[in-house]
Design a protein around this motif. Sequence first.
Motif, PDB file in Angstrom:
ATOM      1  N   MET A  89       0.754  -1.041  -0.264  1.00  0.00           N
ATOM      2  CA  MET A  89      -0.121   0.174  -0.143  1.00  0.00           C
ATOM      3  C   MET A  89       0.829   1.483  -0.422  1.00  0.00           C
ATOM      4  N   SER A  90       0.899   1.772  -0.941  1.00  0.00           N
ATOM      5  CA  SER A  90       1.784   3.222  -0.921  1.00  0.00           C
ATOM      6  C   SER A  90       1.233   4.516   0.012  1.00  0.00           C
ATOM      7  N   PRO A  91       2.364   5.168   0.626  1.00  0.00           N
ATOM      8  CA  PRO A  91       1.399   6.276   2.270  1.00  0.00           C
ATOM      9  C   PRO A  91       0.748   7.037   1.043  1.00  0.00           C
ATOM     10  N   ASP A  92       0.938   7.397  -0.182  1.00  0.00           N
ATOM     11  CA  ASP A  92      -0.654   8.722  -0.998  1.00  0.00           C
ATOM     12  C   ASP A  92      -1.318   7.748  -1.197  1.00  0.00           C
ATOM     13  N   GLN A  93      -1.675   6.226  -0.595  1.00  0.00           N
ATOM     14  CA  GLN A  93      -3.077   5.964  -0.828  1.00  0.00           C
ATOM     15  C   GLN A  93      -3.388   5.601   0.793  1.00  0.00           C
ATOM     16  N   SER A  94      -3.209   5.842   1.971  1.00  0.00           N
ATOM     17  CA  SER A  94      -3.471   5.618   2.815  1.00  0.00           C
ATOM     18  C   SER A  94      -3.430   7.059   3.693  1.00  0.00           C
ATOM     19  N   THR A  95      -4.858   5.890   4.248  1.00  0.00           N
ATOM     20  CA  THR A  95      -5.729   7.429   4.997  1.00  0.00           C
ATOM     21  C   THR A  95      -5.518   6.531   6.676  1.00  0.00           C
ATOM     22  N   VAL A  96      -4.897   8.139   7.406  1.00  0.00           N
ATOM     23  CA  VAL A  96      -4.820   8.253   9.139  1.00  0.00           C
ATOM     24  C   VAL A  96      -6.113   8.467   9.899  1.00  0.00           C
ATOM     25  N   LEU A  97      -7.081   8.079  10.620  1.00  0.00           N
ATOM     26  CA  LEU A  97      -7.650   8.590  11.585  1.00  0.00           C
ATOM     27  C   LEU A  97      -6.912   9.175  13.083  1.00  0.00           C
ATOM     28  N   VAL A  98      -6.824  10.353  13.250  1.00  0.00           N
ATOM     29  CA  VAL A  98      -6.293  10.556  14.827  1.00  0.00           C
ATOM     30  C   VAL A  98      -7.348  10.953  15.409  1.00  0.00           C
ATOM     31  N   VAL A  99      -7.274  10.458  16.796  1.00  0.00           N
ATOM     32  CA  VAL A  99      -8.249  10.404  17.577  1.00  0.00           C
ATOM     33  C   VAL A  99      -7.787  11.213  18.962  1.00  0.00           C
ATOM     34  N   ASP A 100      -7.736  12.342  19.716  1.00  0.00           N
ATOM     35  CA  ASP A 100      -7.662  12.398  20.502  1.00  0.00           C
ATOM     36  C   ASP A 100      -8.421  13.732  21.338  1.00  0.00           C
ATOM     37  N   ASP A 101      -9.130  13.536  22.146  1.00  0.00           N
ATOM     38  CA  ASP A 101      -9.862  14.742  22.872  1.00  0.00           C
ATOM     39  C   ASP A 101      -8.976  16.272  23.166  1.00  0.00           C
ATOM     40  N   GLU A 102      -7.531  16.072  23.310  1.00  0.00           N
ATOM     41  CA  GLU A 102      -6.669  17.120  23.440  1.00  0.00           C
ATOM     42  C   GLU A 102      -6.677  17.385  22.037  1.00  0.00           C
ATOM     43  N   ARG A 103      -7.455  18.511  21.028  1.00  0.00           N
ATOM     44  CA  ARG A 103      -7.184  18.907  20.548  1.00  0.00           C
ATOM     45  C   ARG A 103      -5.560  19.086  19.782  1.00  0.00           C
ATOM     46  N   ASP A 104      -4.897  20.490  20.537  1.00  0.00           N
ATOM     47  CA  ASP A 104      -3.928  20.249  19.973  1.00  0.00           C
ATOM     48  C   ASP A 104      -2.993  19.086  19.626  1.00  0.00           C
ATOM     49  N   VAL A 105      -2.568  18.330  20.431  1.00  0.00           N
ATOM     50  CA  VAL A 105      -2.424  16.963  20.462  1.00  0.00           C
ATOM     51  C   VAL A 105      -2.753  16.283  19.160  1.00  0.00           C
ATOM     52  N   ALA A 106      -4.319  16.054  19.107  1.00  0.00           N
ATOM     53  CA  ALA A 106      -4.634  15.555  17.388  1.00  0.00           C
ATOM     54  C   ALA A 106      -4.432  16.447  15.781  1.00  0.00           C
ATOM     55  N   ASP A 107      -3.969  17.586  16.067  1.00  0.00           N
ATOM     56  CA  ASP A 107      -4.004  18.376  15.498  1.00  0.00           C
ATOM     57  C   ASP A 107      -2.564  18.378  15.043  1.00  0.00           C
ATOM     58  N   LEU A 108      -1.664  18.232  15.956  1.00  0.00           N
ATOM     59  CA  LEU A 108       0.088  18.206  15.936  1.00  0.00           C
ATOM     60  C   LEU A 108       0.141  16.906  15.369  1.00  0.00           C
ATOM     61  N   TYR A 109      -0.780  16.059  15.970  1.00  0.00           N
ATOM     62  CA  TYR A 109      -0.146  14.146  14.666  1.00  0.00           C
ATOM     63  C   TYR A 109      -0.328  14.282  13.295  1.00  0.00           C
ATOM     64  N   ALA A 110      -1.477  15.385  13.003  1.00  0.00           N
ATOM     65  CA  ALA A 110      -2.359  15.277  11.451  1.00  0.00           C
ATOM     66  C   ALA A 110      -0.866  16.262  10.984  1.00  0.00           C
ATOM     67  N   MET A 111      -0.901  17.021  11.559  1.00  0.00           N
ATOM     68  CA  MET A 111      -0.049  17.936  10.681  1.00  0.00           C
ATOM     69  C   MET A 111       1.688  17.277  10.576  1.00  0.00           C
ATOM     70  N   TRP A 112       1.994  16.103  11.279  1.00  0.00           N
ATOM     71  CA  TRP A 112       3.212  15.161  11.344  1.00  0.00           C
ATOM     72  C   TRP A 112       2.664  14.258  10.298  1.00  0.00           C
ATOM     73  N   LEU A 113       1.982  14.314  10.336  1.00  0.00           N
ATOM     74  CA  LEU A 113       1.443  13.204   8.787  1.00  0.00           C
ATOM     75  C   LEU A 113       0.798  13.436   7.730  1.00  0.00           C
ATOM     76  N   GLN A 114       0.358  14.620   7.850  1.00  0.00           N
ATOM     77  CA  GLN A 114      -0.589  15.321   6.133  1.00  0.00           C
ATOM     78  C   GLN A 114       0.744  14.802   5.569  1.00  0.00           C
ATOM     79  N   ASP A 115       1.431  15.033   4.787  1.00  0.00           N
ATOM     80  CA  ASP A 115       3.003  15.280   3.688  1.00  0.00           C
ATOM     81  C   ASP A 115       2.798  14.124   2.970  1.00  0.00           C
ATOM     82  N   ASP A 116       2.384  12.776   4.077  1.00  0.00           N
ATOM     83  CA  ASP A 116       2.804  11.673   3.720  1.00  0.00           C
ATOM     84  C   ASP A 116       1.355  10.595   3.333  1.00  0.00           C
TER      85      ASP A 116
END
Length: 187
Positions: free
Chosen positions: A1-28
């Motif tokens: 599975m190539s990364p550009d076809q993969s979907t990651v769901l980030v679940v965290d009640d701390e919005r800043d943490v969830a948004d940080l993880y999302a930012m780290w992963l959004q390029d790939d």
Amino acid sequence: MSPDQSTVLVVDDERDVADLYAMWLQDDYRVRSAYEGEQALDVLDESVDVVLLDRRMPGQSGDEVLEEIRERDIDCRVVMVTAVKPDFDILEMGFDDYLVKPVSREDLQGTVEQMLTRVDYSGQLQEYFSLVSKKAVLEAEKDPEALEATEEYRELRSDIEVLRKDVEDIRAQLNDHEDFVGAFQDL
């Protein structure tokens, strides 16, 4: 599975943490975020490959979300990313990996990559065994000359060889024994 076809769901009640993880992963990867358990289950579908899930959330906990994911039989890898130190209760939980916060960018990205490698290995290994089984059935029923005379059999042998090499390459990418065992657990 190539990364550009993969979907990651980030679940965290701390919005800043969830948004940080999302930012780290959004390029790939394609990234979805949810800030509570119920919302995560609403956006979760078969297109999600990896779920990064906090355990301790108000309302529906990460443990309950994990249980619901497994009850729905959604084919995704689940990584608990939490400040909750692991205890013996994790033995009964159906997650694929467990990261204790704080988590570095490299650890998070590496874990997602490992989960996707396990998915690739599992799917290709299943296909490989299916083709090998078909070949064995044909060889048990047909004489060798008849098999060699058919284009379909020659293609089957070729497909098996290509897939065998692909499976070996992916197996080499699995970093350690735990990744290798994790890939087989997916089967």
